[in-house]
Design an enzyme around this catalytic site. Sequence first.
Site, PDB file in Angstrom:
ATOM      1  N   ASP A 436      24.611 -12.468   0.575  1.00  0.00           N
ATOM      2  CA  ASP A 436      24.378 -11.019   0.505  1.00  0.00           C
ATOM      3  C   ASP A 436      22.998 -10.647   1.045  1.00  0.00           C
ATOM      4  O   ASP A 436      22.134 -11.517   1.237  1.00  0.00           O
ATOM      5  CB  ASP A 436      24.525 -10.578  -0.960  1.00  0.00           C
ATOM      6  CG  ASP A 436      25.051  -9.161  -1.095  1.00  0.00           C
ATOM      7  OD1 ASP A 436      24.893  -8.360  -0.154  1.00  0.00           O
ATOM      8  OD2 ASP A 436      25.621  -8.840  -2.164  1.00  0.00           O
ATOM      9  N   ASP A 495      31.928  -2.418  -0.009  1.00  0.00           N
ATOM     10  CA  ASP A 495      32.039  -2.490  -1.465  1.00  0.00           C
ATOM     11  C   ASP A 495      33.169  -1.606  -1.970  1.00  0.00           C
ATOM     12  O   ASP A 495      33.592  -1.733  -3.109  1.00  0.00           O
ATOM     13  CB  ASP A 495      30.723  -2.055  -2.127  1.00  0.00           C
ATOM     14  CG  ASP A 495      29.694  -3.183  -2.119  1.00  0.00           C
ATOM     15  OD1 ASP A 495      30.031  -4.295  -1.674  1.00  0.00           O
ATOM     16  OD2 ASP A 495      28.555  -2.948  -2.566  1.00  0.00           O
TER      17      ASP A 495
HETATM   18  C1  GLA Z   1      26.214  -6.155  -3.348  1.00  0.00           C
HETATM   19  C2  GLA Z   1      27.556  -6.610  -2.836  1.00  0.00           C
HETATM   20  C3  GLA Z   1      28.571  -6.584  -3.949  1.00  0.00           C
HETATM   21  C4  GLA Z   1      28.087  -7.447  -5.091  1.00  0.00           C
HETATM   22  C5  GLA Z   1      26.713  -7.010  -5.547  1.00  0.00           C
HETATM   23  C6  GLA Z   1      26.133  -7.981  -6.567  1.00  0.00           C
HETATM   24  O1  GLA Z   1      26.233  -4.811  -3.672  1.00  0.00           O
HETATM   25  O2  GLA Z   1      27.974  -5.827  -1.757  1.00  0.00           O
HETATM   26  O3  GLA Z   1      29.824  -7.006  -3.496  1.00  0.00           O
HETATM   27  O4  GLA Z   1      28.066  -8.796  -4.672  1.00  0.00           O
HETATM   28  O5  GLA Z   1      25.803  -6.932  -4.460  1.00  0.00           O
HETATM   29  O6  GLA Z   1      24.896  -7.601  -6.993  1.00  0.00           O
END
Ligand code: GLA
Length: 674
Positions: A436, A495
Amino acid sequence: VRIDGGGLTLVLAPAPGAAPRVAWFGPELDVGCDLAALAEATRPQRRAAAPDADHGVSVYPEGGWGFSGEPAVVLTAAGETVRLGEGAVEASGESLRVRFTDARLGLSLMLDWRLGPEPGLLTARAELRNDGPHVVGIERLASLALPLPEWADTGYVVGGRWASEFQITPVPLAATLGRTGHGGRTGFDGSAYAIAGEANMDDARGHVIAAHVAWSGESRWCIDTLGTGARQLQIGAAFRPGEIRLEPGARFETPPAYAVLSSRGWNGVRAGFHALARRLTGPLPPRRVHFNSWEAVYFDMDAARLLPLIDAAAEVGAERFVLDDGWFAGRRDDRTSLGDWRVDTARFPYGLAPVIAHAAARGMDFGIWVEPEMVSPDSDLYRAHPDWCLHAAGRERPTGRNQLVLDLSRDAVCAHLLEALSALLRGNAIAYLKWDHNRDLYPVDSPHAQTLGLYDLLDRLRAAFPNVEIESCASGGGRVDYGMLGRCQRFWASDSTDAVERLRLHRTMSPFYPPELIGAHVGASPNPITGRRAAMDFRARVAMLAHMGIEADPRRMSADERETLAAHVALYKRHRVLLHGGVQHWTPDGQVVIAPDGSEALALFARADAAAVARHPPLRVPGLDPARRYRVEVLGGGRELPPMTGDTLARIGLRLPFVQPETAWLVHLKAEAA
Ligand code: GLA
């Protein structure tokens, strides 16, 4: 000079004293085509109030020497603007090189262009060598500058935001249209994508050139319309003022740009980019059904509480359990611990092994979330190395999502990260990393160096652990690009798991990315981001046509929903080889994926809103073998429609109810034995 490849022909015509110009870039010309006549017919006419030697838009317009449009290259050395002048062209088969030299300053610049092998594909990059005594400043060095054919009157601008990525907006072309990234990473703003086409082109019809630069830092594109009516498209990495200074003896290579020219709308773009992405990614094992813990438990986890979740995921058919954020040293929310990549002993007293073993016993391998490029001010790493983050000496350190960014231009930082990640992978049976990146880079003077540091880190990690798959995530789709592709095997596209949103997103990402690289999970209803409620079969069908996963907690579903989900997971497993290796055609009503030999296809017809009409016309299935007859099975209800030929399916189509909002039909087509 003429080259051919990928069904295209490119012809460069010399322009005395200036860089060559593109006399033709388009579908393949006849072998006997008279190049002299072509060059003459396309030669720019004399016009008033113009330079005496006016050659129009060259193959690489330079700034500062009379060209009044956007320059593709601006270099300075010893206080002068560098003059490239006439280039020497070498061509062979499907590739050509144009070499420019400034003997006085000791500079040489090479453009390297190649057509194919994928349909409609042009690959271009530039390379600059400094063999002179001066430091050279690179203000601009596009990967590709391409004069556009006259049909290109509309820009299709890629943009978006968190949880609503990859929106495409048509904009009539006038003046200069473009975007430059400023966030240090690919971001949501589409600065790595440039598309020029005919107005009103659609999935199947119209001319279009779609270009992308394979770069995960700041990029820049523009489509420039000159007073002469000529247009050019440029794309490449963006550079901050003074960022790139090329020392004597040094060399600078741009990232490659890829451009696909299609004469049959978006579907032609898809054909080119999907084949390219598959070549660059290499063969993938069948894409396992993920269960990702984020939306089910967020930060609220420990070893004991994960076991029943693993059981529930296995029951609906998941094959990989991905433990998202919250597993490492002291991480209880998004305010602490990034950088401390060791297992939280309060939550996992025996480490991750029991969790991984439990997943394995349920037939699942294991993946884990990391965000290696970041550090929380409240972390052991930051306390030990407060100077390791991007910062400006003596000034405040602005956080984003409560975190700072590690400076990957420093070898010590990369060496540390490589060791920390290697230790995690050595110590645990981990098949997959969700990598990420949740904020832009600032303050930073050289985002370019940061991107190179990231690539090096990923390359070294991949070399040491070639079987560990990596997913590129950046608050969802904030780092989706071909620089990451080849280093990563999946993109977390957004997301937002809302199926209505995803239906649109999968369509708008599809010109550049094949479905097997797009992570798509079945989310909860109501959806945690949009609040929308949707039926399980609709949610599951939308997720099935990409790389399917589950984000919603099955324990909070009704028994009916669980059963429907499990049935669709089973369908995905049955059809994934077809879905992930087939040719994708979209229509206004949905998409069909056709086996390369035409023997089989799977179609998803799905709509978000109610139809404007009371009786929807039949749903057309393009792309099948017109002469063969296909068995037509409507999946998820076991209904069979009368068999039809590929020709009938393409021209008449299937009669299915298609008026109500959030309707999704999944149809399997199988050619009858000849
Ligand atoms: C980001 C990612 C999510 C999740 C969160 C965890 O927002 O896009 O899918 O993994 O971090 O903190």
